[in-house]
Each structure stands twice: as C-alpha cells, then as structure tokens.
Design a protein around this motif. Structure first.
Motif, short mmCIF file in Angstrom:
data_model
loop_
_atom_site.label_atom_id
_atom_site.label_comp_id
_atom_site.label_asym_id
_atom_site.label_seq_id
_atom_site.Cartn_x
_atom_site.Cartn_y
_atom_site.Cartn_z
N GLY A 137 0.82 -1.21 0.00
CA GLY A 137 0.00 0.00 0.00
C GLY A 137 0.84 1.25 0.00
O GLY A 137 2.08 1.21 0.01
N THR A 138 0.16 2.38 0.00
CA THR A 138 0.85 3.67 -0.01
C THR A 138 0.35 4.52 1.14
O THR A 138 -0.65 4.19 1.79
CB THR A 138 0.58 4.42 -1.34
OG1 THR A 138 -0.84 4.51 -1.52
CG2 THR A 138 1.20 3.70 -2.52
N SER A 139 1.05 5.61 1.37
CA SER A 139 0.67 6.47 2.49
C SER A 139 -0.64 7.20 2.20
O SER A 139 -1.06 7.32 1.05
CB SER A 139 1.79 7.49 2.75
OG SER A 139 1.89 8.34 1.63
N MET A 140 -1.25 7.70 3.27
CA MET A 140 -2.52 8.43 3.12
C MET A 140 -2.28 9.76 2.41
O MET A 140 -1.19 10.34 2.50
CB MET A 140 -3.15 8.68 4.49
CG MET A 140 -3.78 7.44 5.11
SD MET A 140 -4.45 7.79 6.73
CE MET A 140 -5.82 8.84 6.31
N ASP A 141 -3.29 10.22 1.78
CA ASP A 141 -3.19 11.50 1.08
C ASP A 141 -3.50 12.61 2.07
O ASP A 141 -4.66 12.93 2.35
CB ASP A 141 -4.19 11.51 -0.09
CG ASP A 141 -4.10 12.81 -0.88
OD1 ASP A 141 -3.03 13.46 -0.79
OD2 ASP A 141 -5.08 13.17 -1.55
N LEU A 142 -2.46 13.18 2.62
CA LEU A 142 -2.62 14.24 3.61
C LEU A 142 -1.89 15.49 3.11
O LEU A 142 -0.66 15.50 3.03
CB LEU A 142 -2.03 13.81 4.97
CG LEU A 142 -2.68 12.59 5.64
CD1 LEU A 142 -1.89 12.21 6.89
CD2 LEU A 142 -4.12 12.89 6.02
N PRO A 143 -2.61 16.54 2.77
CA PRO A 143 -1.94 17.74 2.26
C PRO A 143 -1.19 18.48 3.36
O PRO A 143 -1.62 18.50 4.52
CB PRO A 143 -3.10 18.59 1.72
CG PRO A 143 -4.31 18.10 2.43
CD PRO A 143 -4.08 16.65 2.76
#
Lengths: 585, 160
Positions: A576-582
């Motif tokens: 998986g990949t990291s969460m999309d956190l701006p």
C-alpha cells in the motif's frame, strides 16, 4: 627335681605373677582413665582433628538475552601464590633421567604463563615468607598449565568470578560486580536477589591422608544456587546497534549516542544501546559517565520530537485534525520572548500535517495554544513523561515535567515543542510506542523474568496497558509522521527500502547555565512498518560537532538500526501507499 | 549324672554356632571395612577426576562463549566476505504474492572493525583438538562444585 629347685621355680612364678598383676593394674588404671575419666575430652580432640566443616559457595546465576544467549556467567579464577621460604630447585624425571630444574628456569616458565616480567617474579620468589601473590585472577587454562608444572612451592586460591563473554554488548544494561562479587550496577545490582544464591554448609570427617570418611558427611545448610535473569533484548541486534552508534559517534565527533527499540505490541525493549558503553569485564577502563545506562538515566530536552505528542493531544481533545489550517510566520513573539522556527520563511499556510512535516515551532503553538495547560500536562503524564518507566532501572530518571501551575507564559508554549521539560530516550520511545499501538501505552519492560535451572520462568509483573489517546488519534498522528519520512529532507534519510515508516526529527538545544549552548541533541523517533506497526524506535546523538549538527546527525544511525531490526525479525515488507494528507492549504 | 550329660550335649552346638557366627560376622565386617576403605580412595580419585573434568568443561565453555560472541561472529563474517542483504523479499504462501523487489545482495561488506569492546575475547581455541573433545562435551557446563579445593597437586593457600 630337688626341693630347692622347685622352690626357685615357684618363686619366679610368683614374681612373674606379681609383675604381671602390677602391669595389668597399671594398664587397667590407664584404660579407665582413657575410656571413662577423659573419654569425652579425647573423643572431642580426635573429632576436631578429623572433622572438616566448610561453606559450599552458591554459584551466581547467569544473565541471558531473549534468545538464551549468555551475557553474564560465573566462572572460577585463581590467584597464583608462592611460598618464597620454600623456593628451591625442583627435581624432575625427563626421558627417564632425573634432573634438577633451577628456580630461574621455573621462573621463566611461570613468567611466560602469567605474562609477567621474569625479573619481577624472581624478586617476588626471593625471601623468607610463606606467602606471596604472583598474579591474581588467572583463568582456568593458565591455572591448569601452572598446576602441570608440579612446583611444590606454588599454590593457588580459587575465586568465583563474573565473565561477560560479549564484552560491552549491553554492558550499559547488565552492569558489573566488584572483585568480591558484590553487584555494583545495572541488572546485576537490580536483580541481585534473583542472581545471588544462598551459600550452603557441610561437615565431614577425614582420615590422616585427608580423604573423606564415608557416611560422615552432614549438610547443615543446603546450598541454593542463584537463578538466571532473562532479558527482553536481542544481543545480536544490540551489538549491531552499538556498532552503528560507535561509528556515528566517531563520524560526527559526538559526545555519545543512544538507541532504543521497543516492540509495539508488548512494550518489550528489543535493544537499548549506547556508545561508548562499558565493558563489564573491565569497568575501570571506562570513564565514570560511561559506566551507566544513559538510555534510562539521562534526561535531555527532547525538542521537536515532542510535537508528535502535542499533535496527538490536539486531535484527541478535538482542538485539531490532520487538516487543521494555520498560517505560520517563521517567528512569533510571546510575552517578552521571540520564538523562531528553525529556518526563516515567509508566512506559510500549513495544515497540522504540514506543521509536523516542516517541524514548525510557530505552527505548533498556533495549533495547541487553545488547549488548557492542565490538559496538555495530563496527556504528557499519560504518555509516561515525568515518571520512571516500569523497568525501574537503577538510577532511572523521571525526567523533568514540572507541574503545569509552575509553567510561566513562555514555558506553556515551549513545552509544546519539547523545551522546558526533559525526558530519557526510553521515555520518548515509549511515547512513540503508544502512538504506534493505537494509543495504548504499555510501559516498557527489560526483564522477562527470573528463571530456575529447570527453565521455569518466574515472569516479572508488567504494568496494565493504558489507552492514552484514541486509536483514531494515534493512527492520524502516525500517518502524519509518515509524511515526514516520505517527504522531509531529513526524514527521507531514515527510510528503509521495502517498508513504510514514520517518524519525527528533533534538534534540541542543550541547556548550559541559564541559557542554551552551541551544540544540540539530535534525535529521530518513529515507528515501522506503518501498515502493521511492529517497532517503535529512537536514536539520540548528543552534541554532534561535525558533518551534521542538526537532526540529520541521527538519520543515518536510525536508518541502519531500523533496517537491521526489520530484517533480523523477518518483518514482512509493506504494502500500500501512504494516506493522502496535504501539507498546505 | 544323666541330666548333666544331656545339658552339655544340648549347649555345645549353640556355643559353636555363636562362636562361628561371631567369627563370621567379624570376618564380614573386616571384608566390608577393607572394601569400603578401598572404595573411599576410589571415590576420592573419581572426585578428583570430576574436578579436572569440570575445569576442562569450564575452559571449553568459556572458549565456546567467546568464540560465539557477537564480536567474533561479526569478524568471521567479515573475513568471509559476507554482505548484508538490505533488500528483503517475502513470498506470501496463501496467494503466492511476492512482497518486495528481488535484487542481488549487493550491499557493501559489513564493517570489519569491531567497535564494541570485549576484553575477554579470544579469536581461536587454544585448548583442545578433536581427540580431546568427547561427543558429550556439548552438554551444558556446570561450574566445578568443589573448586574451593582447586587441585590435587597445588595445595590451597595457607592464608585461607
């Protein structure tokens, strides 16, 4: 036979009878004297001459790592002594021919075995005394070789001694004992009641040749040998970590470095390494400040690694979310004090994720300034700051977490980013364990238990896990910290290929007098893998003076040690990949 | 006269049995004493031998511990040119998925210098060869329980 001849025989017979009677009476009197009158005294004297009573020395238990590897054990060492008054050439049969071996020749043999100067030995062997020590604490092999020389004026004393076969590996934790076997530091001292046994006592009788008389042995007190202490650490990983840290201390010209790894799900300390570290076989070679365990005993201002705790507090209390927006200039005046970020920048529109990613002091203040000091203090306490861990290591620091009522206006803000309070490396790693474990804090443990010779482990009681923040809060913080590793300039240097990891930099100023000095405590604390957290970890490099002086100094060591831990424990690579956190808004 | 003769005839065997019994017991006691005395010396010899073997065991155990120390293993791995594989790849059994990216272990040779002190480290066995290592020597070592009497040849210090 004539009458006169018969009378002579009769007279001699009477004389013989009389003498015999007198002798019998004398013997009888003597017999009565021995057997009845002085019987008890004679018996007692005889018993004293043949009775031997001795102490049976209890053998001190071992210290083992989590895999059963021996870190400390007991062996016998020997003092080699001589009686100068009896020193003379020794007769030996060599190839069937009797030869006289000179004292000088024997001294040469002894000097080679004892690794002593022959002239010094000769001086010791000259004199009229019956005792001189030639060398203390020689090993069994050397002792045996000397014994094989069969020198009648050489004798020895055996002593129980402590051996640490891995030297300085975990020396900071194990501690050491003095020459008399008294525990002086570390686990040796803290768990002395488990390690030390109880001496036994026995008595028996011997013949004139010193051989025991059967059926006379009597045990007056049964010997109880010491039990083993089983640690939670992995000595292989501890060694690798110490290797890495020692290399980093040299490369960065730092005062010292420390690393702690804790199993997220159990709170067990996998390694608690530092460099330099004491070799318990020879503690005298280490400076006094290197004979302890800084990971437990040293408190420092943590700096920015504390921001993760502040962020968790803000989210858990509802004062912020991962996307809470702030506008952060690079400096902020609070009361009469100016608080700066680590670099000059134009006002930035950061989210909380961005505040952590760019490690902004001003942004952290803007996020947490509304939280009552009492609340933040309570969270810090719940994370374990201000209290020694459940390990209860000898001399463990509680750090400094003053009551919030004593915080002045500036301190209220500086505590948000790790100033005006202090923590030990273990305390901070434990806080990150909490964040990695869905908010559940398990106070760290270093000792699994006390084990008898049959392998029965008497476990050390562990503290009850506590929910410090909600699972959602903990996961939010962890995912924000993943961005530090994924995007941050320093954080990237800590990444381990194949694994998603999260962490936070810390470049903490060091108090000197009433202000701060020129050097920093560079640190990095985090957890991995993010998709299934197994380990919380921290590295502190104290006062690095070259190459890097900021938290970059901790990155390389952190990366190497984390990589070793993940690989050695066959942790499954991340998916998986990291969460999309701006970061910005 | 008859009763007297009868009494003598009846007591003679009893006396004989008592005398023979006494002699027999005495002989047996003598034999047992001789046997016990002999055994005492055998026992003393065996105990001496046990002490020697315990000492050998301790010497060997110390060498094994030192040779298997982290410092020694690390140095040996370095001498052998072993490298750290920093590229883990796992095969998940339930779906045969390959986790990680397979690559040759092209890491640099592990650092050869030991930076962790060990003042008791030995780098090779100095004690025994194959002939002197019995098959059972791998059993756990116990410290000699009577090491206070350190040897049969070297007397104990008169200061004790």
């Amino acid at each position: 036979m004539s009458q006169s001849g018969t009378a002579g025989v009769s007279r001699r017979l009477r004389l013989l009878l009389t003498v015999s009677t007198i002798l019998i009476v004398v013997f009888l009197i003597r017999l009565i004297d021995f057997q009845i009158v002085r019987a008890e005294a004679i018996s007692e004297l005889s018993y004293e001459n043949r009775a031997v009573s001795r102490t049976v020395e209890a053998i001190r238990g071992d210290i083992l790592d989590s895999n059963g590897n021996v870190l400390a054990t007991s062996v016998y060492r020997y003092d080699i002594n001589a009686a100068p008054a009896n020193v003379k050439p020794v007769e030996r049969v060599i190839d069937g021919v009797s030869q006289l071996i000179s004292v000088e020749s024997i001294a040469l043999d002894l000097a080679a075995l004892l690794q002593e100067d022959v002239a010094v030995l000769m001086t010791k062997l000259t004199g009229t005394t019956n005792y001189v020590n030639l060398k203390k604490r020689v090993d069994a092999d050397t002792h045996r070789r000397i014994m094989d020389l069969e020198i009648p004026w050489i004798f020895s004393d055996a002593h129980q001694n402590r051996l640490y076969p891995n030297g300085a590996v975990a020396g900071n934790l194990i501690g050491f004992v003095d020459v008399d076997g008294q525990a002086l530091a570390g686990i040796e001292r803290q768990y002395n009641s488990c390690l030390a046994g109880v001496d036994g006592k026995e008595s028996f009788e011997t013949g004139v040749d010193g051989v025991r008389i059967p059926s006379t042995a009597m045990v007056t007190q049964e010997v109880q040998h010491g039990r083993d202490v089983v640690l939670t650490i992995d000595s292989g990983l501890q060694y690798q970590a110490q290797q890495v840290l020692a290399g980093e201390v040299e490369r960065l010209s730092a005062d010292w470095a420390a690393a702690v790894v804790i199993e997220v799900k159990t709170g067990r300390i996998v390694l608690a390494a530092e460099a330099p570290s004491v070799d318990p076989n020879d503690p005298g070679k280490s400076a006094e400040q290197e004979r302890g365990a800084r990971v437990f005993q040293f408190a420092y201002e943590p700096g920015s690694t504390m921001k993760a705790i502040t962020a968790a507090t803000a989210i858990d209390t509802g004062y912020a979310t991962v996307n809470t927006q702030v506008t952060a200039p690079s400096s902020l005046k609070v009361f009469d004090h100016v608080i700066n970020d680590s670099y000059v920048h134009a006002p930035e529109r950061w989210t909380l994720t961005g505040v952590l990613r760019f490690s902004s002091n001003v942004g952290t203040i803007k996020i947490a300034e509304s939280i009552p000091a009492e609340t933040r203090h309570a969270y810090m306490e719940a994370f374990g700051f201000g209290t020694p861990t459940a390990v209860g290591f000898e001399g463990e620091t509680r750090g400094v977490l003053n009551p919030y009522q004593e915080w002045d206006g500036v301190t209220n803000f500086t505590t948000m980013f790790g100033q005006a309070l202090s923590v030990s490396p273990v305390q901070m790693t434990s806080a990150y364990q909490t964040l990695a474990n869905e908010g559940v804090r398990i106070s760290p443990s270093l000792v699994a238990g006390c084990q008898d010779d049959r392998g029965n482990l008497d476990p050390i009681a562990t503290s009850t896990p506590t929910q410090v923040v909600s699972a959602a809060t903990a996961n939010d913080v962890m995912h924000m910290l993943e961005k530090v590793v994924e995007q941050g300039g320093i954080g990237k240097a800590t990444a381990v290929r194949g694994y998603r990891s999260a962490g936070k930099t810390g470049t903490a100023e060091i108090k000197e007098g009433s202000g701060y000095g020129d050097y920093y405590a560079a640190s990095f604390f985090g957890m991995a893998p993010v998709d299934n957290p197994q380990y919380a970890m921290g590295v502190v490099i104290y006062k690095p003076k070259r190459v890097w002086t900021n938290s970059m100094a901790a990155a390389a060591g952190y990366q190497k040690i984390l990589s070793n831990v993940l690989l050695a424990n066959r942790v499954q690579p991340s998916s998986g990949t990291s969460m999309d956190l701006p970061n910005k808004w | 006269m008859k009763p007297v003769i009868r009494r003598t005839r009846a007591s003679s065997p009893v006396v004989m049995i008592l005398v023979l019994g006494f002699v027999g017991i005495s002989l047996l006691h003598l034999l047992l004493t001789i046997a016990t005395s002999q055994s005492v010396y055998e026992l003393a010899d065996l105990k001496r031998e046990k002490r020697e073997l315990d000492t050998s065991s301790q010497i060997l155990a110390e060498q094994v511990l030192s040779l298997s120390s982290n410092q020694n293993l690390y140095s040996t791995a370095s001498r052998l040119g072993m490298v750290v594989n920093t590229n883990p790849v796992f095969l998940r059994l339930n779906d045969q998925a390959i986790l990680g990216e397979p690559r040759p272990a092209a890491g640099t040779t592990i650092q050869s210098t030991n930076l962790v002190a060990n003042s008791v480290m030995i780098v090779e066995s100095t004690q025994l060869n194959q002939e002197t290592v019995p098959a059972s020597s791998s059993e756990p070592t116990q410290i000699p329980s009577e090491s206070q009497t350190s040897s049969s040849i070297i007397p104990l210090s008169p200061t004790r």
